[in-house]
Design a protein around this motif. Structure first.
Motif, mmCIF file in Angstrom:
data_model
loop_
_atom_site.group_PDB
_atom_site.id
_atom_site.type_symbol
_atom_site.label_atom_id
_atom_site.label_comp_id
_atom_site.label_asym_id
_atom_site.label_seq_id
_atom_site.Cartn_x
_atom_site.Cartn_y
_atom_site.Cartn_z
ATOM 1 N N GLU A 1 29.028 -5.094 9.606
ATOM 2 C CA GLU A 1 28.406 -3.838 9.196
ATOM 3 C C GLU A 1 27.340 -4.183 8.158
ATOM 4 O OE1 GLU A 1 28.847 -0.773 10.240
ATOM 5 O OE2 GLU A 1 30.493 -1.182 11.626
ATOM 6 N N GLY A 2 26.125 -3.711 8.404
ATOM 7 C CA GLY A 2 25.057 -4.067 7.476
ATOM 8 C C GLY A 2 23.999 -2.993 7.382
ATOM 9 N N GLY A 3 23.096 -3.204 6.444
ATOM 10 C CA GLY A 3 21.998 -2.271 6.264
ATOM 11 C C GLY A 3 21.010 -2.795 5.249
ATOM 12 N N ALA A 4 19.891 -2.092 5.123
ATOM 13 C CA ALA A 4 18.859 -2.507 4.177
ATOM 14 C C ALA A 4 17.990 -1.308 3.836
ATOM 15 C CB ALA A 4 18.010 -3.638 4.748
ATOM 16 N N HIS A 5 17.512 -1.281 2.589
ATOM 17 C CA HIS A 5 16.523 -0.312 2.132
ATOM 18 C C HIS A 5 15.428 -1.100 1.423
ATOM 19 C CE1 HIS A 5 19.363 2.857 3.060
ATOM 20 N NE2 HIS A 5 20.249 2.323 2.241
ATOM 21 N N MET A 6 14.202 -0.903 1.840
ATOM 22 C CA MET A 6 13.090 -1.610 1.214
ATOM 23 C C MET A 6 11.983 -0.620 0.897
ATOM 24 S SD MET A 6 9.784 -2.916 1.708
ATOM 25 C CE MET A 6 9.487 -3.258 3.438
ATOM 26 N N SER A 7 11.436 -0.708 -0.309
ATOM 27 C CA SER A 7 10.291 0.112 -0.681
ATOM 28 C C SER A 7 9.257 -0.777 -1.356
ATOM 29 C CB SER A 7 10.707 1.246 -1.619
ATOM 30 O OG SER A 7 11.297 0.743 -2.796
ATOM 31 N N GLN A 8 7.988 -0.502 -1.085
ATOM 32 C CA GLN A 8 6.896 -1.302 -1.627
ATOM 33 C C GLN A 8 5.730 -0.386 -1.979
ATOM 34 O OE1 GLN A 8 4.970 -3.945 1.154
ATOM 35 N NE2 GLN A 8 4.201 -5.295 -0.441
ATOM 36 N N PHE A 9 5.188 -0.606 -3.175
ATOM 37 C CA PHE A 9 4.018 0.154 -3.613
ATOM 38 C C PHE A 9 2.914 -0.832 -3.984
ATOM 39 C CE2 PHE A 9 1.486 2.421 -6.852
ATOM 40 C CZ PHE A 9 1.038 3.466 -6.048
ATOM 41 N N THR A 10 1.723 -0.593 -3.437
ATOM 42 C CA THR A 10 0.592 -1.490 -3.652
ATOM 43 C C THR A 10 -0.616 -0.694 -4.108
ATOM 44 O OG1 THR A 10 1.389 -2.933 -1.872
ATOM 45 C CG2 THR A 10 -0.880 -3.259 -2.605
ATOM 46 N N VAL A 11 -1.301 -1.194 -5.141
ATOM 47 C CA VAL A 11 -2.546 -0.608 -5.628
ATOM 48 C C VAL A 11 -3.611 -1.691 -5.591
ATOM 49 C CG1 VAL A 11 -3.736 0.492 -7.550
ATOM 50 C CG2 VAL A 11 -1.355 1.026 -7.105
ATOM 51 N N TYR B 1 4.568 -4.058 -5.937
ATOM 52 C CA TYR B 1 5.968 -4.043 -6.383
ATOM 53 C C TYR B 1 6.844 -3.719 -5.189
ATOM 54 C CZ TYR B 1 10.274 -2.637 -8.736
ATOM 55 O OH TYR B 1 11.585 -2.532 -9.137
ATOM 56 N N LYS B 2 7.787 -4.625 -4.872
ATOM 57 C CA LYS B 2 8.677 -4.432 -3.728
ATOM 58 C C LYS B 2 10.123 -4.588 -4.155
ATOM 59 C CE LYS B 2 8.634 -7.484 -0.368
ATOM 60 N NZ LYS B 2 8.198 -8.201 0.848
ATOM 61 N N GLN B 3 10.945 -3.653 -3.728
ATOM 62 C CA GLN B 3 12.374 -3.672 -4.046
ATOM 63 C C GLN B 3 13.160 -3.577 -2.750
ATOM 64 O OE1 GLN B 3 13.680 -0.556 -6.692
ATOM 65 N NE2 GLN B 3 15.354 -1.788 -7.485
ATOM 66 N N ASP B 4 14.176 -4.432 -2.623
ATOM 67 C CA ASP B 4 14.912 -4.536 -1.369
ATOM 68 C C ASP B 4 16.393 -4.669 -1.679
ATOM 69 O OD1 ASP B 4 15.839 -4.980 1.150
ATOM 70 O OD2 ASP B 4 14.639 -6.760 1.556
ATOM 71 N N HIS B 5 17.192 -3.810 -1.055
ATOM 72 C CA HIS B 5 18.653 -3.933 -1.142
ATOM 73 C C HIS B 5 19.184 -4.165 0.266
ATOM 74 C CE1 HIS B 5 22.842 -1.967 -1.740
ATOM 75 N NE2 HIS B 5 22.909 -3.274 -1.870
ATOM 76 N N THR B 6 19.804 -5.314 0.485
ATOM 77 C CA THR B 6 20.282 -5.711 1.801
ATOM 78 C C THR B 6 21.737 -6.133 1.704
ATOM 79 O OG1 THR B 6 18.084 -6.520 2.373
ATOM 80 C CG2 THR B 6 19.906 -7.265 3.745
ATOM 81 N N ILE C 1 7.426 -8.993 -7.223
ATOM 82 C CA ILE C 1 6.274 -8.423 -7.921
ATOM 83 C C ILE C 1 5.122 -9.418 -7.858
ATOM 84 C CG2 ILE C 1 5.382 -7.547 -10.106
ATOM 85 C CD1 ILE C 1 8.212 -6.798 -10.873
ATOM 86 N N ILE C 2 3.955 -8.937 -7.444
ATOM 87 C CA ILE C 2 2.757 -9.779 -7.360
ATOM 88 C C ILE C 2 1.592 -9.018 -7.977
ATOM 89 C CG2 ILE C 2 1.169 -11.018 -5.839
ATOM 90 C CD1 ILE C 2 3.406 -11.075 -3.745
#
Length: 886
Positions: free
Chosen positions: A481-491, A513-518, A547-548
């Protein structure tokens, strides 16, 4: 009475402008008066004694001005911002100076000379004629433009006495600088080549009709697609952009009918991300930049329950532009695979494992996008877009295996039954602002992009074992059983400033800025366990922060009429951190970390090019330094493929790799522009190379775990060629090939294995148009890729052929029949050769299928989308036909 000699030829100028009456004596009015919008100019001969007639004329002008004191302050009746009613009109005919045929679909825009504001526009009709009405009176600037041609500017002056003006026949000259590419005359080419990039026009590729972005990429010269649908170029994974910006969508979620073209850049400049070791693939989506509306409706059906449909609509009216699309497709894919493995001891075979796999995967994908842009003013544009994609999949695998000794004796056999389901969705929101300066070529832009990706999956692996022909029971059951949530914001902000004719400066900033929960929870059940037991070796729960921050400056300088150079540097600050929940483990890296590792944050690039006068021939030499960060599927801790002896999983502790890249590119046209040859010699040295690695699982040595690791180094180089030619009328051939040498070594922690060798690949695209009206087209696509070098072995050779036939039922309706993998030869696999085991395996990504698609294209290029039915475009004088009038 005679006029004094000093006054002969002189006049009294009476100029009415901006509610003022200006008087001037001389032979002509002052120069600065002509810069504004003059409502009326009259000249009166000077005489020592002004007679009654002259005085009366002046009084009439003064009285006229008094009667209309607010003309300039009142809005016109209709478009524009002039001072008089918008009742003017300009018309004419535009001719292609090269072909002497009507320049249909060229854009005509009209501006106020005084305010430099847009007051009207139109599209050149098929006979070359145009008309723009409802224009304000006064001095106007008319601009005629089309892609690949030098913009043509004319002046028009409309007055109450002359509210219409015929601009005559105008010649539109080709722009040799913008057209530094080889095109097939009379038929748009599938492939357009430039010295620094290749452009693949998707509409002309029949085999992609009704397919996805993956189907598009496999036909692009220089690109290859693996069994997972990931794209490779020269042995590395390129960065995929959509309309020049990052995206959360995968290529198999993007319908081919939404793609206008694909741009392939092998060694991008510092204006692009430094994480482009494998180059850049920029997917440009369809948009309408002309007044009016256009779009298409497509439906398709194929074998293996393939159904597909989509709508694409683009509109532009005045300052506003809109685009809207929706697509869906389904499939029921039946595939097979095979694995042969030998366990070794001192060169002798201890055990042989053979397995055959039959798989069935069902999928439903759908999604769409909506976007709008508005021209806030002549030089300012604001754009916003929103897209979403969703995919649901479920599959079943039946794997039958046999276990034997090195002598050929069967000691056991069994089966593994796998079932899985997954659902994921992605969303992309983008807001962009662009401003053009009055100085030609100078502009700046800023945009923000938000990506969100969500996935949930579950799978069950049931393994059954039998021995010596005697039925047994369940050996092991594994539940994931698995899953993932990823969000990324770029300017991102970019500035282009042409300092002068020989120098141009580009600079900009970017933050991401990218955040990932897997997470992945694995439970095992065996005959000895009453309830499932958590497998801590395969289970994991990760938080990832990436973060870049970047800044760049790029300088272009023309050394001489033939030679030019470009040099720049990009600074990228990187912070990557992975936290393993519940195990108190953290993996992270920072570049630079204070004053340390500064060299890992600087990425220079230098380009030197030479052009030949009067020819499209060009030579370019370039060098750059790049960083390659792990892709999400390389760090994603999901079990991506499993059988009774093999597991594949990502590695969240992967670090970036660093590469130094050099290229020499030469574009040579031949056959009087009907052929072109792009030749590239390239080399690359990579440190901490990201590569695949396989080893027995620590908790069960019978299971082989395949993942990704950072190796020691990799050295590669090669020679790539793309030849495009039209040997006879209506036949287009594109042939590409690449020969590459690879030397790769693992790190000491993985045994320090090293491997080297040569591999090559080739592609052919042939398209032929035939029929009495040339409304039939046949296309063949073929490719071959030899075994590629890996640290622990090689990949298997991969090859296949696709065939397509299309018929233009009408000018707007096209029918296409395509066959994928005609000879059923495409399969992906590898050979793993180590001192303790030898394994060959292959599987297919999809089966051979037949697909039929029907496409209806619609639209009307007109200056007004919402005009009333009674407001039909009027026929202008002399518009009786499409022949050129000179």
């Amino acid at each position: 009475m005679r006029t004094p000699r000093s006054l002969e030829g002189s006049f009294l100028f009476v100029v009415i402008a901006d509610r003022e009456i200006l008087l001037w004596s001389g032979t002509k009015p002052p120069e600065h008066w002509s810069n504004g919008l003059l409502l009326r100019v009259d000249r009166v001969p000077l005489h020592p004694i002004m007679n009654a007639s002259t005085a009366f004329r002046i009084l009439v002008l003064v009285g006229w001005m008094i009667l209309v004191p607010g003309l300039r302050a009142q809005p016109p009746v209709g478009r524009g911002g002039g001072s008089l009613p918008a009742i003017g009109k300009v018309y004419g005919k535009v001719i292609d100076a090269r072909t002497r045929k009507p320049a249909e679909f060229a854009t005509v825009t009209v501006y106020h000379t005084f305010k430099d504001s847009l007051v009207g526009g139109s599209i050149v009709r098929t006979n070359g004629e145009f008309a723009v009405d409802r224009l304000p009176l006064g001095k106007l600037r008319v601009v005629i433009s089309f892609i690949g041609y030098v913009p043509l500017q004319l002046e028009a002056v409309l007055t109450r006495e002359r509210i219409e003006q015929d601009l005559g026949n105008m010649l539109l000259q080709p722009d040799e600088k913008l057209l530094n590419e080889v095109q097939v005359i009379g038929e748009r080419s599938t492939m357009v080549m430039q010295v620094d990039r290749r452009v693949f026009n998707v509409d002309k590729d029949l085999s992609t009709q009704g397919g996805t972005g993956v189907d598009v990429m496999k036909n692009v010269p220089g690109l290859s697609v693996d069994v997972e649908g990931n794209v490779q170029m020269r042995g590395s994974n390129p960065q995929v952009l959509i309309d020049g910006r990052p995206t959360a969508m995968s290529l198999d979620q993007l319908p081919a009918e939404e793609i206008e073209r694909v741009e392939v850049i092998t060694n991008p400049s510092v204006a692009f991300d430094a994480s482009t070791t494998g180059g850049i693939i920029n997917v440009v989506l369809k948009k309408n930049t002309k007044p009016g509306y256009s779009g298409q409706v497509q439906a398709g059906v194929g074998s293996n329950d393939r159904y597909q449909g989509g709508l694409n609509l683009n509109m532009r009216e005045g300052r506003w532009g809109f685009n809207l699309s929706y697509n869906f497709n389904t499939g029921n894919n039946v595939t097979d695979g095979r694995t042969i493995r030998e366990d070794l001891l001192n060169g002798s075979t201890l055990e042989v494992f053979e397995q055959n796999t039959n798989s069935r995967n069902r999928s439903l994908m759908h999604g769409g996008r909506i976007g709008a842009d508005v021209q806030l003013s002549n030089r300012n544009t604001l754009s916003i877009s929103q897209s979403f994609r969703a995919r649901g999949m479920d599959g079943d695998d039946e794997q039958q295996y046999v276990v034997g000794t090195g002598g050929g004796e069967v000691v056991g056999y069994g089966a593994q039954l796998n079932s899985s389901t997954s659902n994921n969705g992605s969303y992309t929101t983008q807001l962009a602002f662009r401003r053009k300066a009055p100085k030609e070529g100078k502009e700046w832009s800023v945009d923000g992009t938000y990506n969100y990706w969500d996935r949930k999956s579950s799978s069950l692996f049931d393994q059954y074992a039998f021995g010596s022909g005697t039925p047994g029971g369940s050996l092991r059951a594994q539940d994931n059983e698995g899953g993932a949530h990823m969000s990324q914001f770029t300017v991102q902000a970019d500035v282009i400033d042409p300092l002068n004719e020989r120098n141009k400066l580009e600079w900009g900033f970017k933050g991401s800025y990218k955040q990932d929960h897997t997470w992945l929870l694995v439970s095992l059940r065996t005959p000895n366990t009453a309830v499932p037991v958590r497998d801590t070796a395969l289970s994991n729960d990760y938080d990832i922060i990436d973060i870049i921050n970047a800044a760049y400056v790029n300088w272009s300088h023309r050394l001489s009429p033939k030679w030019s150079m470009q040099s720049g540097v990009r600074f990228e600050q990187t912070w990557f951190e992975t936290t393993l929940r519940g195990k108190d483990q953290v993996f992270s890296y920072k570049y630079p970390d204070g004053g340390e590792d500064l060299v890992k944050a600087l990425f220079p690039a230098v380009y030197l090019s030479r052009k030949w006068e009067g020819s499209l021939r060009e030579l370019q030499v370039n060098f750059s330094r790049k960083i390659e960060r792990p892709r999400f599927w390389q760090i994603m801790p999901f079990i991506m493929f499993s059988d009774s002896r093999n597991l594949r999983i990502g590695n969240a502790t992967l670090a970036p790799e660093f590469s130094n890249i050099a290229e020499v590119n030469h574009l040579l046209p031949f056959l009087k522009g009907k052929g072109s040859w792009l030749s590239s010699v390239y080399g690359r040295f990579t440190e901490d190379v990201i590569t695949g690695y396989s080893a027995p699982l620590s908790t069960d040595s019978t299971l082989l775990l395949s993942t990704f690791v950072n190796g020691s180094y990799s050295t590669s180089g090669g020679w790539e060629n793309v030849i495009k030619v039209e040997p006879i009328a209506k036949l287009q051939l594109t042939l590409s090939g690449n020969v590459r040498y690879t030397n790769i070594a693992l790190a000491s922690t993985e045994g320090g294995l090293r491997n080297e060798g040569l591999n090559w690949d080739a592609k052919l695209l042939a398209a032929y148009r035939f029929g009495s009206k040339a409304n039939w087209n046949v296309q063949l696509n073929g490719e071959y890729e030899s075994p590629r070098i890996q640290p622990q072995g090689v990949t298997l050779a991969q090859y296949g052929v696709d065939a397509s036939v299309s018929h233009d039922v009408t000018k707007r309706i096209q029918a296409v029949v395509s066959v994928n993998d005609v000879f059923f030869t495409r399969q992906w696999g590898n050979v793993l050769d180590t001192p303790t085991l030898y394994q060959e395996n292959f599987r297919r990504r999809e089966m051979r299928f037949v697909r039929f698609t029907l496409t209806w294209k619609f639209g009307e290029q007109n200056s007004s989308l919402f005009r009333k039915r009674s407001e039909r475009p009027r026929t202008e004088p002399g518009s009786g036909g499409g022949d050129m009038e000179m």
